[in-house]
Motif scaffolding. Structure first.
Motif, PDB file in Angstrom:
ATOM      1  N   GLN A  14      -2.064  -5.513  -6.570  1.00 26.11           N
ATOM      2  CA  GLN A  14      -1.819  -5.470  -5.132  1.00 26.11           C
ATOM      3  C   GLN A  14      -0.702  -6.435  -4.742  1.00 26.11           C
ATOM      4  O   GLN A  14      -0.446  -7.423  -5.432  1.00 26.11           O
ATOM      5  CB  GLN A  14      -3.090  -5.838  -4.360  1.00 26.11           C
ATOM      6  CG  GLN A  14      -4.243  -4.856  -4.573  1.00 26.11           C
ATOM      7  CD  GLN A  14      -5.473  -5.272  -3.787  1.00 26.11           C
ATOM      8  OE1 GLN A  14      -5.942  -6.387  -3.902  1.00 26.11           O
ATOM      9  NE2 GLN A  14      -5.999  -4.352  -2.994  1.00 26.11           N
ATOM     10  N   VAL A  15      -0.070  -6.141  -3.607  1.00 23.54           N
ATOM     11  CA  VAL A  15       0.901  -7.062  -3.029  1.00 23.54           C
ATOM     12  C   VAL A  15       0.130  -8.141  -2.283  1.00 23.54           C
ATOM     13  O   VAL A  15      -0.673  -7.833  -1.392  1.00 23.54           O
ATOM     14  CB  VAL A  15       1.851  -6.326  -2.052  1.00 23.54           C
ATOM     15  CG1 VAL A  15       2.777  -7.339  -1.372  1.00 23.54           C
ATOM     16  CG2 VAL A  15       2.668  -5.279  -2.788  1.00 23.54           C
ATOM     17  N   LYS A  16       0.352  -9.387  -2.656  1.00 16.85           N
ATOM     18  CA  LYS A  16      -0.319 -10.490  -1.970  1.00 16.85           C
ATOM     19  C   LYS A  16       0.494 -10.862  -0.727  1.00 16.85           C
ATOM     20  O   LYS A  16       1.629 -11.328  -0.837  1.00 16.85           O
ATOM     21  CB  LYS A  16      -0.466 -11.708  -2.893  1.00 16.85           C
ATOM     22  CG  LYS A  16      -1.749 -11.719  -3.706  1.00 16.85           C
ATOM     23  CD  LYS A  16      -1.863 -10.596  -4.714  1.00 16.85           C
ATOM     24  CE  LYS A  16      -0.887 -10.754  -5.856  1.00 16.85           C
ATOM     25  NZ  LYS A  16      -1.104  -9.725  -6.935  1.00 16.85           N
ATOM     26  N   VAL A  17      -0.083 -10.624   0.454  1.00 19.90           N
ATOM     27  CA  VAL A  17       0.593 -10.903   1.711  1.00 19.90           C
ATOM     28  C   VAL A  17       0.044 -12.219   2.263  1.00 19.90           C
ATOM     29  O   VAL A  17      -1.086 -12.278   2.747  1.00 19.90           O
ATOM     30  CB  VAL A  17       0.374  -9.764   2.727  1.00 19.90           C
ATOM     31  CG1 VAL A  17       1.127 -10.049   4.018  1.00 19.90           C
ATOM     32  CG2 VAL A  17       0.825  -8.435   2.130  1.00 19.90           C
ATOM     33  N   LEU A  36       5.609  -2.448  -7.693  1.00 21.07           N
ATOM     34  CA  LEU A  36       4.256  -2.447  -8.252  1.00 21.07           C
ATOM     35  C   LEU A  36       4.105  -1.396  -9.351  1.00 21.07           C
ATOM     36  O   LEU A  36       3.404  -1.609 -10.341  1.00 21.07           O
ATOM     37  CB  LEU A  36       3.226  -2.168  -7.151  1.00 21.07           C
ATOM     38  CG  LEU A  36       2.801  -3.324  -6.249  1.00 21.07           C
ATOM     39  CD1 LEU A  36       1.786  -2.828  -5.230  1.00 21.07           C
ATOM     40  CD2 LEU A  36       2.213  -4.477  -7.041  1.00 21.07           C
ATOM     41  N   HIS A  37       4.787  -0.281  -9.165  1.00 18.14           N
ATOM     42  CA  HIS A  37       4.668   0.807 -10.132  1.00 18.14           C
ATOM     43  C   HIS A  37       5.255   0.451 -11.497  1.00 18.14           C
ATOM     44  O   HIS A  37       4.965   1.131 -12.492  1.00 18.14           O
ATOM     45  CB  HIS A  37       5.354   2.066  -9.588  1.00 18.14           C
ATOM     46  CG  HIS A  37       4.656   2.665  -8.418  1.00 18.14           C
ATOM     47  ND1 HIS A  37       5.295   3.415  -7.446  1.00 18.14           N
ATOM     48  CD2 HIS A  37       3.349   2.617  -8.040  1.00 18.14           C
ATOM     49  CE1 HIS A  37       4.422   3.805  -6.542  1.00 18.14           C
ATOM     50  NE2 HIS A  37       3.233   3.331  -6.881  1.00 18.14           N
ATOM     51  N   LEU A  38       6.068  -0.612 -11.554  1.00 14.51           N
ATOM     52  CA  LEU A  38       6.623  -1.029 -12.843  1.00 14.51           C
ATOM     53  C   LEU A  38       5.533  -1.527 -13.787  1.00 14.51           C
ATOM     54  O   LEU A  38       5.686  -1.480 -15.005  1.00 14.51           O
ATOM     55  CB  LEU A  38       7.681  -2.114 -12.636  1.00 14.51           C
ATOM     56  CG  LEU A  38       8.944  -1.692 -11.874  1.00 14.51           C
ATOM     57  CD1 LEU A  38       9.868  -2.889 -11.688  1.00 14.51           C
ATOM     58  CD2 LEU A  38       9.663  -0.555 -12.587  1.00 14.51           C
ATOM     59  N   GLY A  57      -3.694   1.038   0.032  1.00 15.19           N
ATOM     60  CA  GLY A  57      -4.796   0.254  -0.516  1.00 15.19           C
ATOM     61  C   GLY A  57      -4.368  -0.806  -1.494  1.00 15.19           C
ATOM     62  O   GLY A  57      -5.209  -1.394  -2.176  1.00 15.19           O
ATOM     63  N   ARG A  58      -3.053  -1.098  -1.553  1.00 14.13           N
ATOM     64  CA  ARG A  58      -2.570  -2.049  -2.547  1.00 14.13           C
ATOM     65  C   ARG A  58      -2.015  -3.308  -1.881  1.00 14.13           C
ATOM     66  O   ARG A  58      -1.071  -3.915  -2.375  1.00 14.13           O
ATOM     67  CB  ARG A  58      -1.508  -1.385  -3.433  1.00 14.13           C
ATOM     68  CG  ARG A  58      -2.028  -0.126  -4.122  1.00 14.13           C
ATOM     69  CD  ARG A  58      -0.991   0.517  -5.000  1.00 14.13           C
ATOM     70  NE  ARG A  58      -0.802  -0.227  -6.248  1.00 14.13           N
ATOM     71  CZ  ARG A  58       0.050   0.155  -7.203  1.00 14.13           C
ATOM     72  NH1 ARG A  58       0.786   1.241  -7.043  1.00 14.13           N
ATOM     73  NH2 ARG A  58       0.166  -0.549  -8.303  1.00 14.13           N
ATOM     74  N   GLY A  59      -2.594  -3.694  -0.752  1.00 15.17           N
ATOM     75  CA  GLY A  59      -2.208  -4.922  -0.074  1.00 15.17           C
ATOM     76  C   GLY A  59      -3.382  -5.875  -0.008  1.00 15.17           C
ATOM     77  O   GLY A  59      -4.502  -5.482   0.286  1.00 15.17           O
ATOM     78  N   ASP A  60      -3.148  -7.158  -0.298  1.00 11.33           N
ATOM     79  CA  ASP A  60      -4.196  -8.176  -0.326  1.00 11.33           C
ATOM     80  C   ASP A  60      -3.747  -9.318   0.584  1.00 11.33           C
ATOM     81  O   ASP A  60      -2.823 -10.060   0.246  1.00 11.33           O
ATOM     82  CB  ASP A  60      -4.389  -8.661  -1.768  1.00 11.33           C
ATOM     83  CG  ASP A  60      -5.599  -9.562  -1.922  1.00 11.33           C
ATOM     84  OD1 ASP A  60      -6.278  -9.820  -0.918  1.00 11.33           O
ATOM     85  OD2 ASP A  60      -5.864 -10.018  -3.053  1.00 11.33           O
TER      86      ASP A  60
END
Length: 430
Positions: free
Chosen positions: A20-23, A121-123, A148-151
């Motif tokens: 996930q992307v950490k925001v 993220l897909h990398l 759904g890939r955000g934290d």
């Protein structure tokens, strides 16, 4: 000496390479960049991560101005990811600079940055961390945009516990200092009262207002300032846009629309300077539309904005308790309990009594009253009256500005001293 932000560091540790992307979001100058680029960076190095695999970009720095274009940003990051077998960490600071005003204002316009981050993220070998100082970055539903890939990790100014753990001293004396100058981390480096005051005051004019004016093309800048003064002055009091518009209009001798005030309040809230507490009818199980309360994210900023002239001890204590509850992850509302009382004439009438806070988390709920002193007799009965007219079994807590150890009275109400409440994160469960 490093200020420990263990709560947030642990959240970053737990989310490492979780897909996930950490925001990391929160008020500007509250320590987001320090957390990511100093504390977490050093943690990663201590675990054996190579410095070259940590890509750091500060978008609020004009050195990186070209990278505010999402396409250029993507090219730059990908050019630094040279080994598919190597894990990389991407740190992006103040990411709102890569989101256009048009994207912010138009809910139907896709935000290009989101697709860039999703693509990284897909990398598979990239862990992404971004900081942002405006909730508009989240208001377009970052979780949906990231599929759904955000934290989200929200960083607040120093809590009293973080402040006390850093400076130490006698608890009551340290609290008074905190209640005056708040928890903005850099203020701790200022060694005189005058320099602390100057620093906190300058944050509004040099940082917060400039951000808001530039991002939203504010024309009535004096109104924004007056509104900020009004909200700071009325912490712990019920208010709404209509009331503020009338007050400011009267002071200016010129009418101000409530729509403008409501919009400016939204901007101030989006910048995390203020947080709204809605009124909740405990018995009717419903929210009131208005009026509500607003609290300052940092009490030192509030005091500075008012030139340290309005030191209402009870309201400041209430604001600090509100911030502590929010920091602990609770949804915090103002409770309203309708009771029946008998007048001197023997008539019966309905009256609304207020509970300072309802702190909710999932199925857990606490009713909390704040008081400077433990009253006796009729005053004490009046203070506790709202508690006694609640029919459910959730815990009821009275916080007083004392050193009192937690104790429960014959009515089941937990009494707890302010310093214990603030310094023990499990204090509500005692």
């Amino acid at each position: 000496m490093t200020i420990q932000r263990d709560r947030y560091l642990q959240q970053l540790k737990d989310s490492r390479f979780n897909g996930q992307v950490k925001v990391i979001t929160g008020l500007r100058r509250s320590g987001k960049s320090y957390l990511l680029f100093k504390i977490y960076y050093e943690y990663l190095l201590s675990t054996g991560v190579d410095r070259k695999s940590i890509i750091q970009i500060m978008l609020d720095d004009d050195t990186y101005e070209m990278l505010r274009d999402p396409d250029q940003l993507s090219k730059y990051i990908r050019s630094n990811i040279t080994d598919t077998n190597q894990k990389y960490y991407v740190f992006l600071d103040e990411v709102q600079y890569a989101i256009s005003v048009e994207e912010m204002k138009n809910p139907d316009k896709p935000i290009k940055l989101y697709s860039v981050l999703n693509g990284l993220l897909h990398l598979g070998n990239v862990d992404i961390y971004v900081t942002g100082s405006n909730s508009k970055f989240l208001s377009k539903d970052v979780m949906t945009e990231f599929r759904g890939r955000g934290d989200v990790i929200h960083v607040y100014p120093l809590s009293f516990k973080e402040f006390y753990d850093h400076v130490g001293g006698e608890k009551a004396e340290t609290y008074e200092h905190y209640a005056m100058y708040g928890g903005m981390p850099f203020a701790l480096s200022k060694h005189t009262d005058e320099k602390k005051m100057q620093y906190l005051s300058s944050l509004f004019t040099e940082v917060y207002f400039k951000d808001i004016v530039e991002r939203y093309s504010i024309e009535l800048q004096s109104i924004l300032g007056q509104l900020t003064d009004s909200l700071c002055s009325s912490i712990g009091s019920l208010t709404n846009a209509n009331k503020i518009a009338r007050t400011i209009g009267s002071a200016r001798g010129k009418q101000v629309s409530s729509e403008t005030i409501a919009k400016y309040i939204e901007y101030l809230s989006d910048s995390f300077l203020f947080k709204e507490a809605k009124r909740f009818d405990v018995k009717g199980k419903r929210y009131f539309h208005y009026p509500n309360k607003y609290y300052c994210t940092d009490i030192g900023l509030r005091n500075a904005r008012l030139n340290f002239r309005q030191q209402e001890e009870s309201h400041i204590m209430e604001n600090i308790i509100f911030n502590e509850l929010v920091l602990r992850g609770y949804q915090v509302d103002v409770g309203v309990v309708e009771i029946t009382e008998t007048t001197k004439n023997g008539d019966r009438r309905q009256k609304q009594c207020e509970i300072d806070f309802i702190a909710s988390s999932g199925s857990t709920k606490y009713y909390i009253q704040a008081a400077l002193h433990t009253e006796v007799g009729e005053k004490r009965e009046k203070e506790l009256r709202p508690f006694l007219n609640i029919n459910d079994s959730f815990k009821k807590i009275l916080v007083t500005k004392t050193y009192a150890k937690p104790w429960t009275d014959e009515k089941g109400i937990l009494h707890i001293g302010l310093y214990t409440f603030l310094l023990d994160e499990n204090s509500l469960k005692l």
